[in-house]
Design a protein around this motif. Structure first.
Motif, PDB file in Angstrom:
ATOM      1  N   ALA A 126       5.933   6.710  -4.851  1.00 16.93           N
ATOM      2  CA  ALA A 126       4.890   5.461  -4.982  1.00 16.93           C
ATOM      3  C   ALA A 126       5.195   4.216  -5.264  1.00 16.93           C
ATOM      4  O   ALA A 126       6.384   4.042  -5.865  1.00 16.93           O
ATOM      5  CB  ALA A 126       3.793   6.299  -5.901  1.00 16.93           C
ATOM      6  N   SER A 127       4.355   3.403  -5.179  1.00 15.40           N
ATOM      7  CA  SER A 127       4.638   1.982  -5.793  1.00 15.40           C
ATOM      8  C   SER A 127       4.651   1.880  -7.157  1.00 15.40           C
ATOM      9  O   SER A 127       5.493   1.175  -7.765  1.00 15.40           O
ATOM     10  CB  SER A 127       3.507   0.946  -5.053  1.00 15.40           C
ATOM     11  OG  SER A 127       3.428   1.092  -3.663  1.00 15.40           O
ATOM     12  N   TYR A 128       4.020   2.787  -7.933  1.00 10.65           N
ATOM     13  CA  TYR A 128       3.664   2.843  -9.308  1.00 10.65           C
ATOM     14  C   TYR A 128       3.872   4.261  -9.942  1.00 10.65           C
ATOM     15  O   TYR A 128       3.402   4.910  -9.259  1.00 10.65           O
ATOM     16  CB  TYR A 128       2.649   1.834  -9.663  1.00 10.65           C
ATOM     17  CG  TYR A 128       2.904   0.512  -9.823  1.00 10.65           C
ATOM     18  CD1 TYR A 128       3.654  -0.207 -10.688  1.00 10.65           C
ATOM     19  CD2 TYR A 128       2.640  -0.239  -8.399  1.00 10.65           C
ATOM     20  CE1 TYR A 128       3.700  -1.593 -10.530  1.00 10.65           C
ATOM     21  CE2 TYR A 128       2.622  -1.441  -8.235  1.00 10.65           C
ATOM     22  CZ  TYR A 128       3.523  -2.312  -9.192  1.00 10.65           C
ATOM     23  OH  TYR A 128       3.841  -3.511  -9.405  1.00 10.65           O
ATOM     24  N   GLU A 164       4.945   7.036  -0.118  1.00  9.98           N
ATOM     25  CA  GLU A 164       3.994   7.688   0.130  1.00  9.98           C
ATOM     26  C   GLU A 164       2.639   7.487  -0.420  1.00  9.98           C
ATOM     27  O   GLU A 164       1.491   7.758   0.357  1.00  9.98           O
ATOM     28  CB  GLU A 164       4.113   9.179  -0.258  1.00  9.98           C
ATOM     29  CG  GLU A 164       5.421   9.708   0.399  1.00  9.98           C
ATOM     30  CD  GLU A 164       5.829  11.184   0.054  1.00  9.98           C
ATOM     31  OE1 GLU A 164       5.464  11.997   0.369  1.00  9.98           O
ATOM     32  OE2 GLU A 164       6.601  11.008  -1.026  1.00  9.98           O
ATOM     33  N   TYR A 165       2.467   7.052  -1.750  1.00  5.97           N
ATOM     34  CA  TYR A 165       1.291   6.846  -2.550  1.00  5.97           C
ATOM     35  C   TYR A 165       1.334   5.395  -3.155  1.00  5.97           C
ATOM     36  O   TYR A 165       2.436   4.834  -3.472  1.00  5.97           O
ATOM     37  CB  TYR A 165       1.347   7.885  -3.690  1.00  5.97           C
ATOM     38  CG  TYR A 165       1.098   9.333  -2.923  1.00  5.97           C
ATOM     39  CD1 TYR A 165      -0.086   9.895  -2.635  1.00  5.97           C
ATOM     40  CD2 TYR A 165       2.284  10.058  -2.895  1.00  5.97           C
ATOM     41  CE1 TYR A 165      -0.398  11.117  -2.151  1.00  5.97           C
ATOM     42  CE2 TYR A 165       2.181  11.592  -2.353  1.00  5.97           C
ATOM     43  CZ  TYR A 165       0.812  11.908  -1.836  1.00  5.97           C
ATOM     44  OH  TYR A 165       0.698  13.130  -1.533  1.00  5.97           O
ATOM     45  N   ASP A 166       0.060   4.858  -3.593  1.00  7.30           N
ATOM     46  CA  ASP A 166      -0.035   3.855  -4.208  1.00  7.30           C
ATOM     47  C   ASP A 166       0.601   4.124  -5.724  1.00  7.30           C
ATOM     48  O   ASP A 166       1.074   3.050  -6.539  1.00  7.30           O
ATOM     49  CB  ASP A 166      -1.370   3.196  -4.325  1.00  7.30           C
ATOM     50  CG  ASP A 166      -1.651   2.614  -2.862  1.00  7.30           C
ATOM     51  OD1 ASP A 166      -1.110   1.990  -2.337  1.00  7.30           O
ATOM     52  OD2 ASP A 166      -2.752   3.244  -2.388  1.00  7.30           O
ATOM     53  N   ALA A 167       0.099   5.082  -6.212  1.00  7.56           N
ATOM     54  CA  ALA A 167       0.331   5.540  -7.563  1.00  7.56           C
ATOM     55  C   ALA A 167       0.668   7.232  -7.533  1.00  7.56           C
ATOM     56  O   ALA A 167      -0.097   7.810  -6.955  1.00  7.56           O
ATOM     57  CB  ALA A 167      -0.590   5.170  -8.478  1.00  7.56           C
ATOM     58  N   ILE A 168       1.604   7.586  -8.217  1.00  4.04           N
ATOM     59  CA  ILE A 168       1.623   8.691  -8.926  1.00  4.04           C
ATOM     60  C   ILE A 168       1.408   9.060 -10.390  1.00  4.04           C
ATOM     61  O   ILE A 168       1.898   8.192 -11.107  1.00  4.04           O
ATOM     62  CB  ILE A 168       3.372   9.369  -8.570  1.00  4.04           C
ATOM     63  CG1 ILE A 168       3.541   9.686  -7.146  1.00  4.04           C
ATOM     64  CG2 ILE A 168       3.277  10.915  -9.310  1.00  4.04           C
ATOM     65  CD1 ILE A 168       4.955  10.014  -6.683  1.00  4.04           C
TER      66      ILE A 168
END
Length: 418
Positions: A157-159, A5-9
């Motif tokens: 997220a990705s990261y 969903e997100y690039d980063a949380i």
């Protein structure tokens, strides 16, 4: 799942989390901040370093902070508790110092401004959400969080950037936390009116009052609001079997300097206690994970480096995440570099904090001599100059060499606390 969903949380919306979120959002990345509290909320750690200003300017939040009207800090003062020796350092007098003033802040207001700015910059901010678990799924990470509902919700997220502070969520989950046995302290603190400060520009200075085996901070956070705290060994605090307020008052009365400054003081809040000082995590990164600020390590607050290290590491974490997203094949290299740089920054202030409890360090620190511009280097370090290159590194090493010599031969007079 094809895409997270997100690039980063980001776990936590304190200064480190807000900095990481702002840098990522301004770069066009999709960011989610999960903060367990609802801002504004109380927090200690009110004294900033001049090098915070560079981060504020890059984030674009400096105008909002200036409008808040926080007191200006021009330097730091160190006094022995018996008033026999004092050292007043001005940041502008350090030849190696690029930024010379800082803010003294009410953290509830300060942190709220930073988090609002992160949201205005494009980050999605959810307050009242407590992260309870995280999992690495190979190509992405999953976190579970609750907002009062008994059923958790998952986010991907990705990261993942852990800015959970001393809650140290991911470090505790992975059992990475290592306490520093020599710095097992308790802070006993409150906010006061009527504390005696200097007149003029130095009225905004942080004051450190050093007793033989404990110390006080005095930090003006507003015109009529002064943060005053006592840092004392956990064992001594427990052994006293007195209330925090009684311990605080007893130690104030044991110091001529503190009696003078607190003679007309009026308590505005209750006396509070916080513990679990000084620890670090064995690892600061993992697959798709970076730890920031106090979630990387927390140290004795003597030199007011906490907020700066949080925002310094938050900025670096955001840049690392962006580098990893741009080149997944090089992610391990970028993460390893982040870990090296943050460990180096932590060690930088660990050495200073440990030194503060070493009589030889304190004697040289409180009675500086104009030798090889070492004093200028110390001023720069206390301002936040942690990447000053060789001209600072060799002077720092030289100072610690002098400390070792001072233990055996008095290069400067011995200090007495009596």
């Amino acid at each position: 799942m094809s895409q997270p969903e997100y690039d980063a949380i980001i776990i936590g919306g304190g200064p480190g989390g807000s900095a990481a979120a702002t840098y990522l959002a301004k770069a066009g990345r999709k960011v989610l901040v999960l903060e367990k509290a609802r801002f504004p909320r109380f927090h200690i750690g009110e004294s900033l370093l001049p090098y915070n200003r560079e981060v504020f300017e890059e984030m674009g939040v400096l105008p909002a902070l200036e409008r808040a009207g926080f007191p200006t800090k021009h330097g730091a003062q160190f006094h022995l508790g018996n008033s026999s020796v004092q050292l007043k350092l001005k940041f502008q007098n350090g030849a190696f110092t690029r930024h010379t003033t800082a803010f003294q802040v009410d953290r509830a207001t300060f942190d709220h401004i930073l988090l609002q700015h992160a949201e205005e910059s494009g980050a999605t901010v959810r307050e009242g959400w407590t992260v309870t678990d995280f999992q690495n799924q190979g190509d992405w990470v999953r976190v579970e969080a609750r907002n009062g509902d008994p059923h958790p919700r998952s986010f991907t997220a990705s990261y993942l950037v852990d800015c959970s502070g001393r809650a140290n969520l991911t470090g505790n989950q992975e059992q990475l936390r290592i306490p520093h046995q020599a710095l097992r302290k308790v802070a006993v603190f409150g906010h006061f009116d009527g504390v005696k400060l200097d007149d003029g520009p130095t009225a905004g200075d942080t004051l450190i009052i050093r007793l033989e085996n404990k110390w006080f901070w005095i930090i003006p956070t507003g015109p009529q609001r002064i943060s005053v705290g006592l840092v004392i060994d956990q064992e001594e605090f427990a052994r006293s079997r007195q209330s925090p307020a009684a311990v605080f008052e007893q130690v104030v009365q044991s110091s001529a300097e503190m009696r003078d400054r607190m003679n007309s003081a009026r308590l505005l809040t209750s006396i509070q206690v916080t513990t679990d000082f000084s620890y670090y995590n064995r690892r600061l990164v993992g697959p798709r994970l970076l730890r920031v600020g106090d979630a990387a390590g927390f140290m004795d607050p003597i030199f007011s480096a906490g907020v700066y290290l949080a925002m310094y590491s938050g900025r670096l974490a955001a840049r690392t995440v962006m580098a990893c997203l741009a080149s997944e094949g090089s992610a391990a290299k970028h993460l390893a570099r982040y870990e090296r740089r943050i460990f180096a920054a932590l060690r930088y202030y660990w050495d200073l904090s440990l030194g503060f409890y070493d009589p030889a360090f304190l004697e040289l620190f409180m009675q500086p001599r104009e030798v090889a511009r070492v004093r200028d280097a110390i001023v720069a370090m206390l301002a936040g100059e942690i990447e000053g290159g060789w001209k600072l590194r060799w002077r720092r090493a030289f100072f610690f060499l002098l400390v070792r010599l001072q233990r055996y031969r008095a290069l400067v007079p011995r200090l007495s606390f009596h």
